[in-house]
Design an enzyme around this catalytic site. Structure first.
Site, mmCIF file in Angstrom:
data_model
loop_
_atom_site.group_PDB
_atom_site.id
_atom_site.type_symbol
_atom_site.label_atom_id
_atom_site.label_comp_id
_atom_site.label_asym_id
_atom_site.label_seq_id
_atom_site.Cartn_x
_atom_site.Cartn_y
_atom_site.Cartn_z
ATOM 1 C CB CYS A 29 -0.912 -0.009 1.148
ATOM 2 S SG CYS A 29 -1.858 1.530 1.499
ATOM 3 C CB CYS A 32 0.106 2.215 3.949
ATOM 4 S SG CYS A 32 -1.545 1.592 3.732
#
Length: 106
Positions: A29, A32
């Site tokens: 991700c 993230c």
């Protein structure tokens, strides 16, 4: 920040006294990973008011699903073992939104 897994989630989050914020993130991700420095700064800034934890969903998929985490990044605030507030998705999980989430729950 406390690294969570299936062995310590119950103790660190569900049985914790006071508010806990959990950063659900994944190794693939990119949003993230981009947020991580800001999250760590916020963790340091608010460490006396709220407990910060992070859960790698890549390694703890079942646990993430059990918490109904369907997208990343996701930040959930728990109080007394109850989920009280959640934000999710790259558009919603800005450093400002995360800080507001903290301020609303301390």
């Amino acid at each position: 920040m406390i690294e969570l897994n299936k062995d310590n989630f119950e103790q660190e989050v569900m049985q914790a006294e006071g508010p806990v914020i959990v950063d659900f993130w994944g190794t693939k991700c990119e949003p993230c990973k981009a947020l991580m420095p800001e999250v760590e700064r916020l963790a340091e800034q608010y460490k006396d008011k709220i407990k910060f934890c992070k859960l790698n969903t890549t390694e703890n998929r079942r646990l993430a699903i059990s918490q109904k985490v369907m997208g990343l990044p996701t930040f959930i605030v728990y109080k007394n073992g109850e989920k009280v507030k959640e934000i999710s998705g790259a558009d919603n999980c800005t450093p400002e939104a995360i800080e507001n989430l903290i301020k609303e729950n301390i």
